[in-house]
Design an enzyme around this catalytic site. Structure first.
Site, PDB file in Angstrom:
ATOM      1  N   ARG A 114       0.820  -1.219   0.000  1.00  0.00           N
ATOM      2  CA  ARG A 114       0.000   0.000   0.000  1.00  0.00           C
ATOM      3  C   ARG A 114       0.852   1.268   0.000  1.00  0.00           C
ATOM      4  O   ARG A 114       1.830   1.348   0.733  1.00  0.00           O
ATOM      5  CB  ARG A 114      -0.907  -0.016   1.234  1.00  0.00           C
ATOM      6  CG  ARG A 114      -1.900  -1.151   1.191  1.00  0.00           C
ATOM      7  CD  ARG A 114      -2.868  -1.184   2.367  1.00  0.00           C
ATOM      8  NE  ARG A 114      -3.969  -2.086   2.035  1.00  0.00           N
ATOM      9  CZ  ARG A 114      -3.916  -3.415   2.195  1.00  0.00           C
ATOM     10  NH1 ARG A 114      -2.849  -3.991   2.708  1.00  0.00           N
ATOM     11  NH2 ARG A 114      -4.944  -4.161   1.828  1.00  0.00           N
TER      12      ARG A 114
ATOM     13  N   HIS B 288       1.958 -12.703  -5.874  1.00  0.00           N
ATOM     14  CA  HIS B 288       0.939 -12.872  -4.839  1.00  0.00           C
ATOM     15  C   HIS B 288       0.530 -14.345  -4.768  1.00  0.00           C
ATOM     16  O   HIS B 288      -0.642 -14.700  -4.928  1.00  0.00           O
ATOM     17  CB  HIS B 288      -0.257 -11.979  -5.181  1.00  0.00           C
ATOM     18  CG  HIS B 288      -0.997 -11.522  -3.984  1.00  0.00           C
ATOM     19  ND1 HIS B 288      -1.702 -12.378  -3.184  1.00  0.00           N
ATOM     20  CD2 HIS B 288      -1.100 -10.300  -3.430  1.00  0.00           C
ATOM     21  CE1 HIS B 288      -2.246 -11.685  -2.195  1.00  0.00           C
ATOM     22  NE2 HIS B 288      -1.890 -10.434  -2.314  1.00  0.00           N
TER      23      HIS B 288
ATOM     24  N   GLU C 259       4.308 -13.362   0.072  1.00  0.00           N
ATOM     25  CA  GLU C 259       4.710 -12.378  -0.945  1.00  0.00           C
ATOM     26  C   GLU C 259       6.059 -11.790  -0.563  1.00  0.00           C
ATOM     27  O   GLU C 259       6.147 -10.932   0.319  1.00  0.00           O
ATOM     28  CB  GLU C 259       3.651 -11.278  -1.026  1.00  0.00           C
ATOM     29  CG  GLU C 259       2.227 -11.796  -1.201  1.00  0.00           C
ATOM     30  CD  GLU C 259       1.173 -10.795  -0.717  1.00  0.00           C
ATOM     31  OE1 GLU C 259       1.259  -9.612  -1.045  1.00  0.00           O
ATOM     32  OE2 GLU C 259       0.255 -11.209   0.023  1.00  0.00           O
TER      33      GLU C 259
HETATM   34  C1  FUC Z   1      -2.247  -8.891   0.687  1.00  0.00           C
HETATM   35  C2  FUC Z   1      -2.782  -8.026   1.751  1.00  0.00           C
HETATM   36  C3  FUC Z   1      -3.864  -7.124   1.388  1.00  0.00           C
HETATM   37  C4  FUC Z   1      -4.832  -7.614   0.345  1.00  0.00           C
HETATM   38  C5  FUC Z   1      -4.189  -8.492  -0.683  1.00  0.00           C
HETATM   39  C6  FUC Z   1      -5.140  -9.260  -1.529  1.00  0.00           C
HETATM   40  O1  FUC Z   1      -1.176  -8.313  -0.002  1.00  0.00           O
HETATM   41  O2  FUC Z   1      -1.791  -7.313   2.445  1.00  0.00           O
HETATM   42  O3  FUC Z   1      -4.556  -6.731   2.540  1.00  0.00           O
HETATM   43  O4  FUC Z   1      -5.911  -8.218   0.941  1.00  0.00           O
HETATM   44  O5  FUC Z   1      -3.255  -9.358  -0.164  1.00  0.00           O
END
Ligand code: FUC
Length: 353
Positions: free
Chosen positions: A85, A185, A319
């Site tokens: 963020r 992710h 991540e």
């Molecule tokens: C992670 C979290 C966030 C978000 C994302 C999909 O990176 O830190 O809050 O929900 O996943």
């Protein structure tokens, strides 16, 4: 001389907005396969044997490209230019403030609404001294995402004979100083169960970040000592999540600062005792986000694993990245990519079974 067993394959995955999406795969002689999609440079699957030799996919995915953008969870997609963020959608760089686009209230999350995950990438199988690799490429332009300058981005997937998936994310700043803090992710679920509550996690971190109400870092580091955040030894995720039930999140959505003493012995290890599978993550970055999918819902989550429904704790996203919004803090690490420079970051998943 050792024989190369790595083979490559490209198949048609489906269409997205009238465009053809490819699935590119690498396999080795141990029945390990990694596949990625030209849509979002998404990590689509890692197929691995379990301790009995049974093959399963250990990464969450969806059957259709369109499913990926139906919810805010970035399932196993490439994230860039910056993971995490950015406060008020304002990037601080060179004593200037660049206005970005917000995509979570007033915050820019995971590169904003036009980040790496939203594009179809050029894709090909390349040959590296006789060994195939998957390569994605595209120009990410300032005019798309409002970050300073244009960057030339290449993402390369390699698979080794000893079952390591290596993902390299490289960028060149073409015409301005900019920032580059990409990640993947990747949500893992190593077993046959619908959740990761039986898994164990180790994270080489003595501290994690304090957040404000918008999950923005305050700049403080919190010791993991005597808390459910202490994953320095392999720890049951089910028990740790249970200890978080009195929090708003009811699980982990947190950023760990990787200890500086880490020398490539794994910043994190995720294991599933039932299947015998384990993944050791390596990265040269100073952060790891652990998100235990606490807020996964049934709706708009056509996940393959649970036949079209999502559920909390279905996977754990790990991540590897630099600590987020790093240009705002002195001790969060350097994500600046000066004009004309190229930087490459690698995230490795070593699988054992
Ligand atoms: C992670 C979290 C966030 C978000 C994302 C999909 O990176 O830190 O809050 O929900 O996943």
């Amino acid at each position: 001389m050792l024989t190369n067993t790595i083979s490559a394959n490209v198949t048609y995955f489906g269409d997205y907005n009238g465009q053809k999406i490819d699935k590119l795969s690498l396999s080795n002689g141990n029945n390990v396969t990694v596949s990625a999609l030209s849509f979002g440079a998404t990590l689509y699957e890692i197929i691995s044997p379990d301790k009995q030799g049974k093959l399963s996919n250990i990464v969450l995915n969806y059957p259709n490209a369109a499913d990926y953008l139906q919810n805010p969870f970035y399932v196993s997609m490439a994230i860039g230019r910056t993971g995490g963020r950015i406060k008020n959608a304002e990037l601080e760089l060179n004593h200037k403030t660049y206005k970005l686009e917000a995509n979570e209230g007033t915050t820019t999350l995971h590169g904003g609404p036009h980040g790496f995950n939203t594009h179809i990438w050029d894709s090909q199988i390349i040959d590296e001294a006789g060994i195939p690799a998957i390569q994605f490429h595209r120009l990410q332009r300032h005019s798309e995402d409002q970050f300073p300058g244009d960057i030339d981005v290449t993402i390369t997937y390699r698979l080794t004979e000893d079952n390591t998936v290596k993902i390299e994310l490289a960028a060149t700043a073409l015409n301005e100083d900019t920032v580059f803090n990409p990640t993947y992710h990747t949500y893992f679920n190593l077993g046959d169960s619908d959740t990761i509550l039986d898994h164990e996690l180790m994270v080489d971190a003595d501290t994690h970040l304090a957040f404000d109400a918008n999950k923005l870092p305050t700049g403080e580091f919190i010791d993991v000592d005597n808390s459910p955040f202490d994953f320095r030894k392999p720890t049951s995720l089910g028990k740790a999540i249970e200890a978080m039930q009195n929090t708003k999140e009811k699980g982990f959505d947190d950023i760990f600062k990787i200890n500086e003493t880490n020398q490539g012995q794994g910043i994190a290890v995720l294991s599933d005792p039932n299947s015998g599978r384990s993944v050791t993550i390596n990265s040269d970055r100073n952060g790891l986000v652990v998100f235990t999918a606490n807020s996964f819902t049934h709706d708009h989550m056509n996940l393959t694993k649970t036949n079209g429904l999502g559920m909390p704790y279905e996977g754990v996203a790990l991540e590897a990245q630099n600590l987020p919004d790093a240009t705002r803090f002195n001790d969060f690490g350097d994500i600046v990519l000066p004009k004309g420079d190229t930087v490459a970051h690698e995230i490795d998943y070593h699988i054992t079974f």
